[in-house]
Structure formats: structure tokens, C-alpha cells
Design a protein around this motif. Structure first.
Motif, PDB file in Angstrom:
ATOM      1  N   PRO A   1      -3.009  -0.108  17.185  1.00  0.00           N
ATOM      2  CA  PRO A   1      -4.040   0.928  17.330  1.00  0.00           C
ATOM      3  C   PRO A   1      -4.765   0.896  18.668  1.00  0.00           C
ATOM      4  CG  PRO A   1      -4.143  -0.062  15.151  1.00  0.00           C
ATOM      5  CD  PRO A   1      -3.173  -0.885  15.942  1.00  0.00           C
ATOM      6  N   THR A   2      -4.829  -0.266  19.295  1.00  0.00           N
ATOM      7  CA  THR A   2      -5.560  -0.383  20.559  1.00  0.00           C
ATOM      8  C   THR A   2      -4.748   0.069  21.777  1.00  0.00           C
ATOM      9  OG1 THR A   2      -4.948  -2.738  20.415  1.00  0.00           O
ATOM     10  CG2 THR A   2      -7.230  -2.149  19.903  1.00  0.00           C
ATOM     11  N   PHE A   3      -3.598   0.655  21.551  1.00  0.00           N
ATOM     12  CA  PHE A   3      -2.786   1.176  22.659  1.00  0.00           C
ATOM     13  C   PHE A   3      -3.626   2.029  23.613  1.00  0.00           C
ATOM     14  CE2 PHE A   3      -0.276   4.941  24.090  1.00  0.00           C
ATOM     15  CZ  PHE A   3       0.545   4.304  25.004  1.00  0.00           C
ATOM     16  N   PHE A   4      -4.423   2.952  23.083  1.00  0.00           N
ATOM     17  CA  PHE A   4      -5.213   3.841  23.946  1.00  0.00           C
ATOM     18  C   PHE A   4      -6.400   3.141  24.596  1.00  0.00           C
ATOM     19  CE2 PHE A   4      -3.103   6.944  21.118  1.00  0.00           C
ATOM     20  CZ  PHE A   4      -2.478   7.712  22.093  1.00  0.00           C
ATOM     21  N   PRO A   5      -7.290   2.476  23.843  1.00  0.00           N
ATOM     22  CA  PRO A   5      -8.423   1.827  24.520  1.00  0.00           C
ATOM     23  C   PRO A   5      -8.009   0.693  25.447  1.00  0.00           C
ATOM     24  CG  PRO A   5      -8.409   1.295  22.169  1.00  0.00           C
ATOM     25  CD  PRO A   5      -7.416   2.395  22.379  1.00  0.00           C
ATOM     26  N   TRP A   6      -6.938  -0.036  25.109  1.00  0.00           N
ATOM     27  CA  TRP A   6      -6.487  -1.121  25.997  1.00  0.00           C
ATOM     28  C   TRP A   6      -6.045  -0.542  27.338  1.00  0.00           C
ATOM     29  CZ3 TRP A   6      -2.759  -3.141  29.085  1.00  0.00           C
ATOM     30  CH2 TRP A   6      -2.805  -4.509  29.351  1.00  0.00           C
ATOM     31  N   HIS A   7      -5.236   0.485  27.303  1.00  0.00           N
ATOM     32  CA  HIS A   7      -4.754   1.056  28.564  1.00  0.00           C
ATOM     33  C   HIS A   7      -5.854   1.814  29.298  1.00  0.00           C
ATOM     34  CE1 HIS A   7      -0.723   0.040  27.066  1.00  0.00           C
ATOM     35  NE2 HIS A   7      -0.389   0.060  28.344  1.00  0.00           N
ATOM     36  N   ARG A   8      -6.838   2.346  28.588  1.00  0.00           N
ATOM     37  CA  ARG A   8      -7.962   2.986  29.278  1.00  0.00           C
ATOM     38  C   ARG A   8      -8.702   1.954  30.116  1.00  0.00           C
ATOM     39  NH1 ARG A   8     -11.661   7.213  26.188  1.00  0.00           N
ATOM     40  NH2 ARG A   8      -9.912   8.501  26.914  1.00  0.00           N
ATOM     41  N   ARG A   9      -8.979   0.793  29.551  1.00  0.00           N
ATOM     42  CA  ARG A   9      -9.676  -0.243  30.310  1.00  0.00           C
ATOM     43  C   ARG A   9      -8.788  -0.790  31.429  1.00  0.00           C
ATOM     44  NH1 ARG A   9     -14.174  -3.762  30.310  1.00  0.00           N
ATOM     45  NH2 ARG A   9     -13.930  -4.876  32.273  1.00  0.00           N
ATOM     46  N   PHE A  10      -7.517  -0.978  31.143  1.00  0.00           N
ATOM     47  CA  PHE A  10      -6.569  -1.450  32.149  1.00  0.00           C
ATOM     48  C   PHE A  10      -6.533  -0.495  33.334  1.00  0.00           C
ATOM     49  CE2 PHE A  10      -1.876  -2.201  33.244  1.00  0.00           C
ATOM     50  CZ  PHE A  10      -2.096  -3.433  33.847  1.00  0.00           C
ATOM     51  N   LEU A  11      -6.468   0.793  33.050  1.00  0.00           N
ATOM     52  CA  LEU A  11      -6.445   1.818  34.091  1.00  0.00           C
ATOM     53  C   LEU A  11      -7.758   1.828  34.874  1.00  0.00           C
ATOM     54  CD1 LEU A  11      -4.595   4.145  35.106  1.00  0.00           C
ATOM     55  CD2 LEU A  11      -5.725   5.629  33.465  1.00  0.00           C
ATOM     56  N   LEU A  12      -8.863   1.643  34.172  1.00  0.00           N
ATOM     57  CA  LEU A  12     -10.163   1.603  34.838  1.00  0.00           C
ATOM     58  C   LEU A  12     -10.265   0.415  35.792  1.00  0.00           C
ATOM     59  CD1 LEU A  12     -12.854   2.593  32.184  1.00  0.00           C
ATOM     60  CD2 LEU A  12     -12.620   3.530  34.505  1.00  0.00           C
ATOM     61  N   ASP A  13      -9.768  -0.744  35.364  1.00  0.00           N
ATOM     62  CA  ASP A  13      -9.796  -1.916  36.242  1.00  0.00           C
ATOM     63  C   ASP A  13      -9.004  -1.659  37.517  1.00  0.00           C
ATOM     64  OD1 ASP A  13     -11.303  -3.240  34.374  1.00  0.00           O
ATOM     65  OD2 ASP A  13      -9.751  -4.686  33.808  1.00  0.00           O
ATOM     66  N   PHE A  14      -7.836  -1.044  37.360  1.00  0.00           N
ATOM     67  CA  PHE A  14      -7.008  -0.726  38.523  1.00  0.00           C
ATOM     68  C   PHE A  14      -7.712   0.287  39.417  1.00  0.00           C
ATOM     69  CE2 PHE A  14      -3.617   2.008  40.401  1.00  0.00           C
ATOM     70  CZ  PHE A  14      -3.072   1.066  41.253  1.00  0.00           C
ATOM     71  N   GLU A  15      -8.292   1.293  38.807  1.00  0.00           N
ATOM     72  CA  GLU A  15      -8.970   2.331  39.571  1.00  0.00           C
ATOM     73  C   GLU A  15     -10.166   1.765  40.329  1.00  0.00           C
ATOM     74  OE1 GLU A  15      -9.336   6.902  38.499  1.00  0.00           O
ATOM     75  OE2 GLU A  15     -10.590   5.638  37.223  1.00  0.00           O
ATOM     76  N   GLN A  16     -10.895   0.851  39.712  1.00  0.00           N
ATOM     77  CA  GLN A  16     -12.019   0.217  40.389  1.00  0.00           C
ATOM     78  C   GLN A  16     -11.547  -0.598  41.587  1.00  0.00           C
ATOM     79  OE1 GLN A  16     -13.901  -1.881  37.159  1.00  0.00           O
ATOM     80  NE2 GLN A  16     -14.732  -0.007  36.258  1.00  0.00           N
TER      81      GLN A  16
END
Length: 287
Positions: free
Chosen positions: A58-73
């Protein structure tokens, strides 16, 4: 200040150049490969023991959202004008799309070894060596459309099947869930429809995008930016449908000890899925 993620097809030439330059700078500093390693380390399949957070859960979406945010930062620390654009693969769905131009993501891999030889992420000059991978290759590889066993990118109709499901996720909370937005969009199917939506895109690109080391291909970020946008659209469409499971599965229940509930901590961060449900104070999408 809230910043904007744009459709990659709407980027100006300058915006493309700045995004590529920031990605290459992270690679030069060694930061990019840290993201590759993190994704590999958290790619846990159904058949493996332990907690699943990045995929088949179930955490597929929130995990990748945070992962993407870390990369974007990390990118924005290099150039504050940069954000991660998204690739709408239902629209830009051929190798002729401008996305794959010499000035941006580069093109397909060559026959034989599938090595990408065009664009800024080709190995030439040594600026994109592969450090962490699930294969022996030390150069970026792609195999658009998998010619030996052809596959096409998802259609709008196939995407709609996932978007129309009003339930976020269902037991057993893994790749075998027959309904629920999460698995229909993540794309674990069976038989002829084995690869759907998100997974089909990884299969269509091929090469490095086929494994836990898929982050080695910068296309990963544009793909997951669109996946993140699709989650946002689904939330708007089904405002009464929340993240599931709301509470941790009990002893003897499917997913016990293997999935994270809405208010539980999600590794490797000290955050919960609930904390990742709304991004409106950080970024928005130009749709």
C-alpha cells in the motif's frame, strides 16, 4: 514557496538544459548513486521476508512521493529553479517523442548490448557510469518496446480502469490484490495482462528500468512524477477514499508484519503514509 512540476513536453529549452545539468551534477558529486542504492535496498518482493514499503504494498505511492521529494530537494540545492517534470506516457508514447531527444533523455539502446549512445546520459565521456545495478552492465541500457516480445505503453483506457476504482487498496495488500487503485496502477496483473500501467512503462523502456536499479535511468523520475500526479488526480476524484490499511493487519491476517498502515512509520524515514497524503504546500502540477 510552492513550486510547479510541468509536463516534460511543455519545458522550454532552457528548462530542459537546467534539469539535465542538475542531474549530471548530482551524479558527479556521487549523490545520484545514493538514490539508486536506496531504491535497490527497499525493493522487497512478495516472496521475500520482511517489511515491504516501496513496491507490492500500500505504501507504493507515499514511499515514492517522499523518495521523489528527496531527489527534487537535492536537485534544487544545485539549482533552485529546477523541479522534476512528468512524462504522460499515454500521450508521448513513441520513441519519436521529443522526450527522447539528444538534448534531454536521449534515445533507445543500440542493438546487441542495448547501450544508450545518444543524449547526456550516454556513457561517452564517462559522465554517466553505472555504479549500482542488478546486472553487470556499466552503461545505461534501454530496449524500447521490447522488439523480441513486443509491448506497448499503457493506453488512456487502461489507465482509466485504475483511476475509476474508488478503493485505495485491498487484501492481501500485495501484488496479487485483484482490485484497488494501488495495485491496478502499480500494475501487477496475471496472464496476458501481467504488466499494467506503471509496471508496463518500466517494461516498455526496458534495460535498466527492469529492476530495482531502475533509478539508474533518469526516465525513472519523470515516470514517477506522473505516477505521483495520477495519485493526486485519484484523490481529487475520490475524496472520501482514504489510505488503506488504516490500521496494521493483525496476527494471522494478510500482510501481518509486512505492510505499513496509515499512521505507522515508513522506512527509511521517520514519517507516516498519512503525512504524505497532501503535497499542496510544497509543489503543484501544471496539468
Amino acid at each position: 514557496m510552492v513550486y510547479t512540476r510541468k509536463n516534460q513536453r511543455d519545458l522550454t529549452r532552457t528548462e530542459r538544459r537546467k534539469f539535465v545539468a542538475a542531474v549530471l551534477e548530482l551524479k558527479r558529486r556521487g549523490r545520484y548513486d545514493e538514490f539508486v542504492r536506496r531504491h535497490i535496498d527497499h525493493y522487497v518482493a512478495d516472496g521475500d521476508d520482511g517489511l515491504r514499503v516501496a513496491h507490492m504494498a500500500p505504501t507504493f505511492f507515499p514511499w515514492h512521493r517522499r523518495f521523489l521529494l528527496d531527489f527534487e530537494q537535492a536537485l534544487r540545492a544545485v539549482d533552485s529553479s529546477v523541479s522534476v517534470p512528468y512524462w504522460d506516457w499515454t500521450r508521448d508514447n513513441t520513441p519519436a517523442a521529443s522526450l527522447f531527444g539528444e538534448d534531454f533523455m536521449g534515445g533507445n539502446g543500440r542493438r546487441g548490448d542495448l547501450q544508450v549512445t545518444t543524449g547526456p546520459f550516454a556513457l561517452r565521456g564517462g559522465q554517466w557510469p553505472i555504479k549500482h545495478s542488478m546486472t553487470e552492465d556499466r552503461f545505461l541500457t534501454r530496449d524500447f518496446g521490447r522488439p523480441r516480445d513486443p509491448i506497448e505503453l499503457p493506453t488512456k483506457a487502461e489507465l482509466e480502469r485504475a483511476m475509476s476504482d474508488p478503493v485505495y487498496d485491498t487484501e492481501p495488500w500485495d501484488s496479487t490484490s485483484r482490485s484497488g487503485f494501488r495495485n491496478l496502477l502499480e500494475g501487477w496483473g496475471s496472464g496476458r495482462g501481467r504488466w499494467l500501467n506503471h509496471n508496463r512503462v518500466h517494461r516498455w523502456v526496458g534495460g535498466m528500468m527492469l529492476s530495482g536499479g531502475s533509478v539508474n535511468d533518469p526516465l525513472f523520475w519523470l515516470h514517477h512524477s506522473f505516477v505521483d500526479l495520477l495519485w493526486t488526480r485519484w484523490q481529487r476524484r475520490h475524496p472520501r477514499s482514504g489510505f488503506l490499511p488504516a490500521t496494521a493487519p493483525g496476527l494471522g491476517s494478510p500482510g501481518y508484519g509486512q505492510v505499513v498502515a496509515r499512521d505507522e512509520k515508513m522506512p527509511p524515514w521517520n514519517i507516516t503514509p498519512a503525512s504524505m497524503l497532501d503535497h499542496s504546500r510544497i509543489y503543484r502540477y501544471a496539468e
